[in-house]
Design a protein around this motif. Structure first.
Motif, PDB file in Angstrom:
ATOM      1  N   GLY A   1      34.955  30.796  36.318  1.00 52.02           N
ATOM      2  CA  GLY A   1      34.246  31.993  35.898  1.00 52.02           C
ATOM      3  C   GLY A   1      33.601  32.698  37.069  1.00 52.02           C
ATOM      4  O   GLY A   1      33.827  32.353  38.234  1.00 52.02           O
ATOM      5  N   PRO A   2      32.783  33.714  36.819  1.00 55.16           N
ATOM      6  CA  PRO A   2      32.057  34.380  37.913  1.00 55.16           C
ATOM      7  C   PRO A   2      31.071  33.412  38.553  1.00 55.16           C
ATOM      8  O   PRO A   2      30.461  32.583  37.872  1.00 55.16           O
TER       9      PRO A   2
ATOM     10  N   VAL B   1      26.123  35.731  47.394  1.00 55.18           N
ATOM     11  CA  VAL B   1      27.573  35.892  47.356  1.00 55.18           C
ATOM     12  C   VAL B   1      28.014  35.873  45.906  1.00 55.18           C
ATOM     13  O   VAL B   1      27.872  34.859  45.210  1.00 55.18           O
ATOM     14  N   HIS B   2      28.551  36.997  45.437  1.00 52.73           N
ATOM     15  CA  HIS B   2      29.031  37.111  44.055  1.00 52.73           C
ATOM     16  C   HIS B   2      30.554  37.125  44.051  1.00 52.73           C
ATOM     17  O   HIS B   2      31.176  37.974  44.701  1.00 52.73           O
ATOM     18  N   VAL B   3      31.149  36.178  43.342  1.00 56.47           N
ATOM     19  CA  VAL B   3      32.601  36.081  43.227  1.00 56.47           C
ATOM     20  C   VAL B   3      32.969  36.302  41.761  1.00 56.47           C
ATOM     21  O   VAL B   3      32.691  35.439  40.921  1.00 56.47           O
TER      22      VAL B   3
ATOM     23  N   THR C   1      28.101  40.453  35.440  1.00 53.83           N
ATOM     24  CA  THR C   1      29.464  40.430  36.001  1.00 53.83           C
ATOM     25  C   THR C   1      30.087  41.809  36.046  1.00 53.83           C
ATOM     26  O   THR C   1      31.283  41.957  35.842  1.00 53.83           O
ATOM     27  N   ARG C   2      29.286  42.833  36.358  1.00 54.63           N
ATOM     28  CA  ARG C   2      29.796  44.200  36.446  1.00 54.63           C
ATOM     29  C   ARG C   2      29.675  44.743  37.872  1.00 54.63           C
ATOM     30  O   ARG C   2      29.557  45.953  38.064  1.00 54.63           O
ATOM     31  N   VAL C   3      29.721  43.859  38.850  1.00 54.54           N
ATOM     32  CA  VAL C   3      29.544  44.287  40.236  1.00 54.54           C
ATOM     33  C   VAL C   3      30.645  45.246  40.694  1.00 54.54           C
ATOM     34  O   VAL C   3      30.349  46.242  41.372  1.00 54.54           O
TER      35      VAL C   3
END
Length: 312
Positions: free
Chosen positions: A41-42, A69-71, A296-298
């Motif tokens: 997931g994110p 850090v957003h994946v 999760t809308r980056v």
């Protein structure tokens, strides 16, 4: 980012060696930790860089680099969100500190540095942003410098001439090969740059990409001696908290992340003098960035806010 680079040159062998080398600690405060991490997931990770290679005790130093850090789910792109070191925040009580307002990079110092300092910093970020993290890494710049040297240096593009306040180096405009000491010196500069600390944040993001690119380019697989040296240097420069997820699962989740899929993000904010002290203050609570990370809308936020997305 280093874990992703390691995935390029042999998953199972590297993770086995890395598991034996890396230091593991509980870096995240309970209030900053996601209850359960799903590698598919994110993912949100906290990276904290410290200047432990300078003299003095750990408790006397502040965190020089703070990155979220957003994946997004799928692991095919990553957003490096640089948190301004002078951001004015409310630091909660912890490890003998009574709490209060200060610059965010002082949370590490107030917590006592090392593991407790990172825990207090993570609690401060969680309180500010509402983000819960899937893991954290504490990076020692001295070890990171050795990693860069073992990789043969990295290619960095200097956009503005700047003289180091730490050494006698002058960095001239243009793309050039830098060894570990030069690269880390360059990305720590913020004075005399047009964007000040915002330029420093971008340069640090560019260094992460340069290391990832260099890792994928270097023929480590055919040089077992060099491979072992790099792995040991990586392990020696990092203290990690994976939130209970096996390292191999994380590497598998990030195996499809190429260097050109990194996006640099700056937190919407502006400098402001308060009681004759220079701070950075959020614009409208961060202009929806933290809500985008939590929801999760980056990618959508980045397209709608190109001013705060930096090319790497």
């Amino acid at each position: 980012m280093l874990l992703t680079g390691l995935a390029v040159v042999g998953l199972r062998t590297l993770t086995d060696r890395y598991e034996r080398t890396v230091v593991r600690e509980q870096l995240l405060d309970p209030t900053a930790r996601r209850a359960r991490t799903d590698p598919d997931g994110p993912l949100n990770y906290l990276l904290v860089g410290t200047d432990r290679w300078q003299s003095g005790s750990a408790a006397d130093r502040r965190s020089d680099t703070i990155l979220i850090v957003h994946v997004p789910a799928g692991g095919r792109e990553a957003y490096l969100v640089s948190v301004p070191r002078d951001l004015l925040v409310t630091i909660p009580p912890g490890n003998g500190f009574g709490g209060g307002q200060d610059k965010i990079n002082s949370a590490y110092e107030h917590g006592g540095g090392g593991q407790p300092g990172t825990r207090l910093l993570s609690a401060t970020l969680a309180r500010l942003t509402g983000i819960r993290f899937d893991g954290a890494a504490l990076i020692d710049f001295s070890g990171f410098r050795k990693v860069i040297d073992l990789l043969g240096g990295v290619r960095m593009c200097v956009d503005t001439e700047v003289r180091s306040i730490h050494t006698d180096r002058v960095f001239h405009p243009g793309c050039q090969q830098m060894d570990g000491g030069e690269a880390l010196d360059y990305v720590r500069q913020r004075y005399d740059l047009p964007g000040g600390d915002y330029d420093r944040q971008r340069h640090q993001q560019q260094l992460l990409r340069a290391v990832l690119e260099r890792t994928s380019e270097t023929s480590l697989r055919s040089n077992p001696v060099k491979l072992d040296q790099v792995i040991r240097a990586v392990g020696g420069s990092l203290t990690v908290d994976t939130n209970g997820v096996p390292l191999e699962d994380l590497v598998l989740a990030l195996r499809d992340l190429p260097a050109d899929a990194l996006r640099g993000v700056q937190v919407p904010s502006h400098p402001q003098m308060i009681d004759q002290v220079s701070y950075v203050v959020l614009d409208n609570g961060g202009n929806g960035l933290f809500e985008a990370v939590r929801g999760t809308r980056v990618p959508e936020w980045a397209r709608a806010n190109p001013r705060w997305v930096t090319p790497l």
